[in-house]
Design a protein around this motif. Structure first.
Motif, PDB file in Angstrom:
ATOM      1  N   ASP A 104       0.810  -1.220   0.000  1.00 38.50           N
ATOM      2  CA  ASP A 104       0.000   0.000   0.000  1.00 38.50           C
ATOM      3  C   ASP A 104       0.847   1.277   0.000  1.00 38.50           C
ATOM      4  O   ASP A 104       0.324   2.369   0.220  1.00 38.50           O
ATOM      5  N   TYR A 105       2.143   1.148  -0.250  1.00 42.05           N
ATOM      6  CA  TYR A 105       3.028   2.306  -0.339  1.00 42.05           C
ATOM      7  C   TYR A 105       3.185   2.720  -1.804  1.00 42.05           C
ATOM      8  O   TYR A 105       3.119   1.883  -2.709  1.00 42.05           O
ATOM      9  N   GLU A 106       3.436   4.001  -2.013  1.00 39.30           N
ATOM     10  CA  GLU A 106       3.715   4.517  -3.354  1.00 39.30           C
ATOM     11  C   GLU A 106       5.221   4.453  -3.602  1.00 39.30           C
ATOM     12  O   GLU A 106       6.001   4.966  -2.801  1.00 39.30           O
ATOM     13  N   PHE A 107       5.634   3.831  -4.690  1.00 39.27           N
ATOM     14  CA  PHE A 107       7.053   3.736  -5.033  1.00 39.27           C
ATOM     15  C   PHE A 107       7.385   4.822  -6.065  1.00 39.27           C
ATOM     16  O   PHE A 107       6.775   4.862  -7.141  1.00 39.27           O
ATOM     17  N   ILE A 108       8.357   5.659  -5.731  1.00 37.00           N
ATOM     18  CA  ILE A 108       8.716   6.787  -6.589  1.00 37.00           C
ATOM     19  C   ILE A 108      10.145   6.619  -7.076  1.00 37.00           C
ATOM     20  O   ILE A 108      11.094   6.708  -6.290  1.00 37.00           O
ATOM     21  N   LEU A 109      10.296   6.344  -8.347  1.00 41.29           N
ATOM     22  CA  LEU A 109      11.614   6.174  -8.957  1.00 41.29           C
ATOM     23  C   LEU A 109      12.192   7.535  -9.321  1.00 41.29           C
ATOM     24  O   LEU A 109      11.578   8.315 -10.052  1.00 41.29           O
ATOM     25  N   TRP A 110      13.396   7.795  -8.811  1.00 36.09           N
ATOM     26  CA  TRP A 110      14.112   9.023  -9.174  1.00 36.09           C
ATOM     27  C   TRP A 110      15.172   8.667 -10.209  1.00 36.09           C
ATOM     28  O   TRP A 110      16.191   8.065  -9.904  1.00 36.09           O
ATOM     29  N   ASP A 111      14.881   9.011 -11.441  1.00 35.52           N
ATOM     30  CA  ASP A 111      15.816   8.797 -12.545  1.00 35.52           C
ATOM     31  C   ASP A 111      16.040  10.120 -13.253  1.00 35.52           C
ATOM     32  O   ASP A 111      15.651  11.184 -12.749  1.00 35.52           O
ATOM     33  N   THR A 112      16.662  10.105 -14.419  1.00 34.54           N
ATOM     34  CA  THR A 112      16.971  11.349 -15.125  1.00 34.54           C
ATOM     35  C   THR A 112      15.725  12.029 -15.681  1.00 34.54           C
ATOM     36  O   THR A 112      15.766  13.212 -16.032  1.00 34.54           O
ATOM     37  N   LYS A 113      14.618  11.313 -15.743  1.00 36.27           N
ATOM     38  CA  LYS A 113      13.363  11.920 -16.193  1.00 36.27           C
ATOM     39  C   LYS A 113      12.689  12.707 -15.068  1.00 36.27           C
ATOM     40  O   LYS A 113      12.070  13.736 -15.305  1.00 36.27           O
ATOM     41  N   ARG A 114      12.807  12.200 -13.850  1.00 37.82           N
ATOM     42  CA  ARG A 114      12.147  12.855 -12.711  1.00 37.82           C
ATOM     43  C   ARG A 114      12.993  13.991 -12.140  1.00 37.82           C
ATOM     44  O   ARG A 114      12.448  15.023 -11.726  1.00 37.82           O
ATOM     45  N   PHE A 115      14.320  13.795 -12.087  1.00 36.69           N
ATOM     46  CA  PHE A 115      15.182  14.828 -11.510  1.00 36.69           C
ATOM     47  C   PHE A 115      15.964  15.513 -12.623  1.00 36.69           C
ATOM     48  O   PHE A 115      16.753  14.857 -13.319  1.00 36.69           O
ATOM     49  N   PRO A 116      15.788  16.820 -12.821  1.00 32.46           N
ATOM     50  CA  PRO A 116      16.547  17.536 -13.858  1.00 32.46           C
ATOM     51  C   PRO A 116      18.015  17.685 -13.456  1.00 32.46           C
ATOM     52  O   PRO A 116      18.341  18.442 -12.543  1.00 32.46           O
ATOM     53  N   LEU A 117      18.884  16.956 -14.113  1.00 33.96           N
ATOM     54  CA  LEU A 117      20.297  16.931 -13.729  1.00 33.96           C
ATOM     55  C   LEU A 117      20.927  18.315 -13.730  1.00 33.96           C
ATOM     56  O   LEU A 117      21.777  18.634 -12.891  1.00 33.96           O
ATOM     57  N   GLU A 118      20.504  19.158 -14.670  1.00 30.59           N
ATOM     58  CA  GLU A 118      21.109  20.478 -14.799  1.00 30.59           C
ATOM     59  C   GLU A 118      20.762  21.409 -13.631  1.00 30.59           C
ATOM     60  O   GLU A 118      21.353  22.486 -13.489  1.00 30.59           O
ATOM     61  N   SER A 119      19.825  20.980 -12.771  1.00 29.96           N
ATOM     62  CA  SER A 119      19.430  21.831 -11.653  1.00 29.96           C
ATOM     63  C   SER A 119      20.459  21.842 -10.530  1.00 29.96           C
ATOM     64  O   SER A 119      20.389  22.685  -9.627  1.00 29.96           O
ATOM     65  N   ASN A 120      21.414  20.924 -10.573  1.00 29.09           N
ATOM     66  CA  ASN A 120      22.420  20.859  -9.513  1.00 29.09           C
ATOM     67  C   ASN A 120      23.750  20.414 -10.117  1.00 29.09           C
ATOM     68  O   ASN A 120      23.835  19.329 -10.704  1.00 29.09           O
ATOM     69  N   GLN A 121      24.774  21.243  -9.959  1.00 29.56           N
ATOM     70  CA  GLN A 121      26.045  20.946 -10.613  1.00 29.56           C
ATOM     71  C   GLN A 121      26.722  19.703 -10.032  1.00 29.56           C
ATOM     72  O   GLN A 121      27.413  18.971 -10.740  1.00 29.56           O
ATOM     73  N   TRP A 122      26.522  19.440  -8.731  1.00 28.51           N
ATOM     74  CA  TRP A 122      27.075  18.224  -8.125  1.00 28.51           C
ATOM     75  C   TRP A 122      26.493  16.981  -8.807  1.00 28.51           C
ATOM     76  O   TRP A 122      27.220  16.088  -9.242  1.00 28.51           O
ATOM     77  N   VAL A 123      25.180  16.954  -8.905  1.00 27.57           N
ATOM     78  CA  VAL A 123      24.510  15.808  -9.504  1.00 27.57           C
ATOM     79  C   VAL A 123      24.916  15.643 -10.967  1.00 27.57           C
ATOM     80  O   VAL A 123      25.197  14.537 -11.434  1.00 27.57           O
ATOM     81  N   MET A 124      24.966  16.748 -11.694  1.00 27.22           N
ATOM     82  CA  MET A 124      25.319  16.711 -13.104  1.00 27.22           C
ATOM     83  C   MET A 124      26.707  16.110 -13.325  1.00 27.22           C
ATOM     84  O   MET A 124      26.888  15.204 -14.151  1.00 27.22           O
ATOM     85  N   LYS A 125      27.687  16.588 -12.573  1.00 26.77           N
ATOM     86  CA  LYS A 125      29.058  16.116 -12.766  1.00 26.77           C
ATOM     87  C   LYS A 125      29.228  14.672 -12.296  1.00 26.77           C
ATOM     88  O   LYS A 125      29.956  13.893 -12.926  1.00 26.77           O
ATOM     89  N   ALA A 126      28.580  14.313 -11.207  1.00 20.07           N
ATOM     90  CA  ALA A 126      28.661  12.924 -10.739  1.00 20.07           C
ATOM     91  C   ALA A 126      28.032  11.994 -11.771  1.00 20.07           C
ATOM     92  O   ALA A 126      28.550  10.909 -12.046  1.00 20.07           O
ATOM     93  N   PHE A 127      26.930  12.426 -12.367  1.00 18.55           N
ATOM     94  CA  PHE A 127      26.272  11.618 -13.391  1.00 18.55           C
ATOM     95  C   PHE A 127      27.135  11.507 -14.641  1.00 18.55           C
ATOM     96  O   PHE A 127      27.286  10.415 -15.208  1.00 18.55           O
ATOM     97  N   GLU A 128      27.722  12.612 -15.079  1.00 13.75           N
ATOM     98  CA  GLU A 128      28.536  12.608 -16.292  1.00 13.75           C
ATOM     99  C   GLU A 128      29.756  11.694 -16.160  1.00 13.75           C
ATOM    100  O   GLU A 128      30.223  11.126 -17.150  1.00 13.75           O
ATOM    101  N   THR A 129      30.264  11.554 -14.947  1.00 15.82           N
ATOM    102  CA  THR A 129      31.419  10.678 -14.714  1.00 15.82           C
ATOM    103  C   THR A 129      30.989   9.253 -14.345  1.00 15.82           C
ATOM    104  O   THR A 129      31.826   8.431 -13.963  1.00 15.82           O
TER     105      THR A 129
END
Length: 259
Positions: free
Chosen positions: A33-58
């Motif tokens: 009965d829980y909602e499962f929320i997948l956080w992928d590149t569609k849900r989280f805009p990578l460009e909104s955070n430079q840390w996330v963007m660079k970690a993803f690019e590498t």
């Protein structure tokens, strides 16, 4: 109150390995009965955070997920689970709390599973660590400080962390103790010895963290994985005696230095 939302991250395009697929099945079975929320590149805009963007690019996806997990629970409330977390029983009995966190051992926060209400202040403090921070340092190396250490550092700037035991749960007013952060013992959410790989669950265990260590290169995890497999067959004392007799730790260090 913590909402019945399970946040999880999977930024790679690869399919789930068997361990993670099995863990995910345990979520669906125990938490129907829980909602499962997948956080992928569609849900989280990578460009909104430079840390996330660079970690993803590498392709250091786990470090990108460090920020996203904090962001997700702070913004929407709910529970974050690492994909290598096996759920044994429902979190329903904890949802009345404003937050819950556990220990991974030695008084260190288990960052693979935690829950909180939307807008929880200590999560905001942890997110502040990433403000204007780049995953790639000036010398070209990566900023690989682990999330448990980051969370401990930021939380201890304003709070005292107190590890509580089960009988104390209903006696503590989480709301009235603004300068204290309460942490459940290791067996609540971790229940696995990181060094030996031995599961140490109790009647209080909600989940087991299987430590897939996806953020580390395979050459780094080779020896720990071999050690865990041998311990599962021969036992802890025998394997540690072999390590001591043959000085295998020194051999490992020598091989690492001479690659």
């Amino acid at each position: 109150m913590i909402p019945k939302k399970i946040h999880y991250c999977w930024l790679s395009q690869d399919p789930f390995p068997e361990l993670i697929a099995n863990c995910f099945e345990s979520w669906k079975k125990i938490l129907p009965d829980y909602e499962f929320i997948l956080w992928d590149t569609k849900r989280f805009p990578l460009e909104s955070n430079q840390w996330v963007m660079k970690a993803f690019e590498t392709k250091k996806y786990a470090f990108a997920a460090d920020y996203i997990r904090l962001y997700a629970v702070h913004k929407y409330g709910g529970i974050y689970l690492d994909t290598d977390i096996e759920v044994l029983k429902s979190f329903d009995s904890l949802l009345h709390l404003p937050y819950f966190i556990g220990s991974e051992g030695d008084g260190i926060i288990e960052a693979g599973v935690f829950g909180a209400e939307k807008g929880t202040k200590w999560l905001e403090d942890c997110l502040a660590h990433y403000n204007n921070r780049n995953f790639i340092k000036d010398d070209g190396s990566f900023d690989t400080l682990t999330l448990p250490r980051i969370m401990m550092k930021k939380i201890l700037e304003k709070h005292t962390i107190i590890e509580i035991d089960n009988p104390m749960i209903n006696k503590i007013s989480f709301e009235s103790t603004k300068n204290e952060l309460f942490m459940f013992p290791k067996d609540f959410f971790c229940a696995k010895n990181h060094g030996t790989g031995i599961i140490e669950k109790t009647e209080r265990t909600f989940s087991i963290h299987h430590f897939a260590m996806s953020w580390l290169p395979k050459k780094t995890t080779f020896f720990p994985n071999i050690k865990r497999k041998l311990i599962s067959v021969f036992g802890v004392r025998f394997i540690y005696k072999i390590i001591e007799v043959f000085r295998l730790r020194e051999l490992k260090m020598f091989l690492s230095k001479n690659k």
